[in-house]
Motif scaffolding. Structure first.
Motif, short mmCIF file in Angstrom:
data_model
loop_
_atom_site.label_atom_id
_atom_site.label_comp_id
_atom_site.label_asym_id
_atom_site.label_seq_id
_atom_site.Cartn_x
_atom_site.Cartn_y
_atom_site.Cartn_z
N ARG A 1 23.85 -9.25 18.03
CA ARG A 1 23.18 -8.38 19.02
C ARG A 1 22.42 -7.23 18.40
N THR B 1 32.72 -9.12 26.86
CA THR B 1 33.12 -10.26 26.03
C THR B 1 34.19 -9.81 25.05
N GLY C 1 33.76 -3.67 17.10
CA GLY C 1 33.32 -2.82 18.20
C GLY C 1 32.88 -1.48 17.65
N THR D 1 20.48 -5.81 24.50
CA THR D 1 21.66 -6.69 24.49
C THR D 1 22.87 -5.98 23.93
N MET D 2 22.63 -5.05 23.01
CA MET D 2 23.76 -4.26 22.49
C MET D 2 24.23 -3.27 23.55
N ASN E 1 26.94 -3.98 26.38
CA ASN E 1 28.36 -3.93 26.03
C ASN E 1 29.13 -2.83 26.75
N ASP E 2 28.41 -1.76 27.05
CA ASP E 2 29.06 -0.54 27.55
C ASP E 2 29.11 -0.48 29.07
N ALA F 1 35.28 -4.60 28.25
CA ALA F 1 33.99 -5.02 27.71
C ALA F 1 33.67 -6.40 28.27
N GLN G 1 36.08 0.25 23.96
CA GLN G 1 35.55 -1.06 23.58
C GLN G 1 36.07 -1.52 22.21
N PHE H 1 38.32 -4.87 21.33
CA PHE H 1 37.91 -5.86 20.33
C PHE H 1 38.97 -6.05 19.23
N SER I 1 27.71 0.04 19.33
CA SER I 1 28.88 -0.62 19.91
C SER I 1 29.44 -1.66 18.95
N SER I 2 29.12 -1.55 17.66
CA SER I 2 29.56 -2.59 16.72
C SER I 2 29.89 -2.06 15.32
#
Lengths: 482, 100
Positions: free
Chosen positions: A413, A405, A147, A419-420, A423-424, A403, A176, A180, A126-127
């Protein structure tokens, strides 16, 4: 400049496709080193496509709806003769012997392919930090992630390397990153867009979809890529996309549900930040002001989506990624026997997150655990389909944040998978149900970075997501978002 | 809290998945997979009774096409991107290795 004005100018001869391409490549040269949106810039291919469009215009031949529009392709889309890596060492240097159907349709529509964009390896993340070739940076703040997994495609559009891009969405990987990067991203109904040539991650969840700077461009791109394809056995027959027709219909009398469990209401999932929830509320108010009938609604099983997804998606991935065995394509690490070669190749070729998901999926499908996890997850999927079906009896569309945040800083994350994964939480339900969803920018968070609001609709109501998103976009542009 | 997944289970699953993990990776995966499955305890604990499972979001039907000859991918092009080929076929190391 929007894709539709570029296409109109190129078709009329007011501008050449070659000059449009030059302008975009100049921006790529200026910022790509910093952003790393692309695994590969396909300048030669782009020039030949632009020249072909210009020749057709000069000859008075008909050109397609995306004539001369630069477009970025996620690097998990097969492009014949052009390296396609999935941002994985296991496919580094591989040149597919065929084009994805979406790639063929875009080429026929006159699009100009500027490059293959970076992603989390095999779209798992997710990043975009999980790419074997290094992360992509968010063009709006290069200290933050764009994202993922389609982070390269989102960044390419946000940095104006191309007005349009294609991504794929298995658990939120279009919506997502769109949120972002402050752009529009849409996941179609499962089966609306052909998956032929989409390198599989979770076959019952994956869909290609559009990225654009505004809703109208995203709708135009959607209309080009959607529609039946006999090469994909899960492609919906007799489906004619008409997203553009929906753009000016408004929301008068439309019934809009705000999903309590995904919007900070009673029994909501945790971790949704206050600024994101505030923008979501303003979006809901904007729809009410535009004539929609707005009400809070409960979808109890929506909170189970995350758990079900992180069983189903790894299970499908572990099966799909069994094909990377060093035999037919991609990396091979030599060893005395085929079995040892398979293991050595996979061990060297896959990154940590891909191995983690293969392991998790193999475990969930293994004897003794199948019923407890995978079997249960499939039943949760049924529960979610039932819950959403009953909600859609009384509502036309649903609203949630895209998302929890805004874009987060690099490394924040990446050390802890859970924690990652959270996001979803808002995007996953529509992958499990196969329903369409769109993310549209609506104001900014406390950090000044864009917030995305998500519009969900029942299967095949893809046009409706664009219809509502267009109203939200107009409200945000008019200052309805703070 | 004791881990839900043991090192031995991780080693077994890695063998099934044809991955060779280092000692550090075995520890890390045992811990992380346990974490993820702890999160999935909400569905593990769920009474789903006789609800039908859904493996696909849309009803799946068998797709047929006319049994007509049509071109396939070009063989030389496909073999050209393979790690090794011989006589128009994919070449691999011995499949039946020494007993080990």
């Amino acid at each position: 400049m929007s894709a539709r004005s570029i296409a109109a100018d190129v078709a009329s001869g007011a501008r050449s496709a070659a000059s449009v391409l030059d302008e975009h490549l100049a921006r790529v040269r200026e910022r790509e080193e910093e952003i790393h949106a692309f695994n590969l810039v396909t300048e030669e291919k782009a020039r030949s496509q632009a020249d072909a469009v210009d020749a057709a215009v000069a000859a008075g031949d008909p050109v397609g709806p995306l004539a001369g529009v630069p477009l970025a392709l996620k690097d998990n889309m097969c492009t014949r003769g052009i390296p396609t890596t999935c941002s994985s060492k296991i496919l580094e240097g591989w040149r597919p012997p065929y084009d994805a159907t979406v790639v063929s349709r875009l080429a026929d529509a006159g699009a100009v392919f500027v490059g293959k964009t970076n992603l989390d390896e095999f779209a798992m993340g997710s990043s975009t930090e999980n790419s074997a070739f290094g992360p992509t940076r968010n063009p709006l703040d290069t200290g933050r992630v764009p994202g993922g997994s389609s982070g390269g495609s989102a960044a390419a559009v946000a940095a104006n390397f191309a007005p349009l891009a294609i991504g794929s969405d298995t658990g939120g990987s279009i919506r997502q990153p769109a949120a972002f990067c402050g752009i529009v991203g849409m996941k179609p109904t499962y089966g609306a867009v052909s998956r032929y040539g989409l390198i599989a991650f979770g076959s019952s969840l994956d869909q290609f979809g559009p990225f654009a700077t505004d809703v109208a461009d995203a709708a135009a791109l959607y209309d080009v890529i959607a529609g039946h394809d006999p090469l994909d056995s899960t492609s919906i027959t007799d489906f004619t996309p008409n997203a553009v027709d929906h753009l000016s219909r408004g929301v008068q009398g439309l019934r809009v549900g705000v999903v309590r469990e995904l919007s900070g209401g009673a029994g909501s999932v945790e971790g949704l930040s206050a600024d994101v929830l505030a923008r979501t509320n303003e979006a809901v108010e904007a729809l009410a002001a535009a004539g929609a009938i707005v009400e809070e609604v409960s979808v109890p099983s929506a909170t189970l989506g995350l758990s079900a997804y992180y069983i189903v998606a790894p299970a499908e991935a572990s099966s799909n990624l069994a094909r990377y065995d060093g035999v037919r394509y991609g990396l091979r690490v030599d060893a005395p026997t085929t079995g040892e070669m398979n293991t050595a190749t996979r061990t060297a070729g896959f990154g940590a997150e891909v191995k983690r998901r293969i392991m998790l999926g193999t475990y969930a499908l293994s004897a003794g655990y199948y019923d407890a996890f995978y079997g249960k997850a499939l039943k949760v999927r049924t529960m979610m389909l039932r819950d959403f079906a009953s909600v859609y009896e009384n509502f036309d569309v649903l609203i949630t944040p895209t998302a929890p945040t805004t874009a987060f800083p690099f490394g924040e994350r990446s050390s802890d998978p859970m924690t990652m994964y959270v996001n979803d939480v808002c995007t996953i339900p529509s992958n499990l149900t196969g329903h369409p969803g769109i993310s549209v920018p609506f104001g900014v968070g406390d950090d000044g970075l864009p917030v995305g609001v998500q519009v969900l609709a029942p299967a095949l109501a893809d046009g409706l997501t664009f219809q509502v998103a267009a109203v939200l976009e107009a409200a945000a542009n008019a200052g309805g978002a703070t | 809290m004791s881990e839900r997944i043991t090192r031995d289970e991780v080693i077994h699953v890695a063998r099934l998945a044809r991955l060779d993990l280092s000692d550090a990776e075995i520890d890390e995966f045992a811990h992380q997979m346990s974490d993820i499955l702890d999160h999935a305890a909400d569905i593990e604990a769920l009474d789903v009774g006789d609800i039908e499972p859904t493996s696909h979001p849309l009803p799946m039907v068998n797709v047929f096409r006319a049994d007509e000859r049509r071109p396939s991918l070009d063989r030389d092009e496909v073999l050209g991107v393979a790690p090794a080929e011989q006589d128009g076929q994919f070449r691999v190391p011995p499949i039946l290795g020494e007993e080990r």
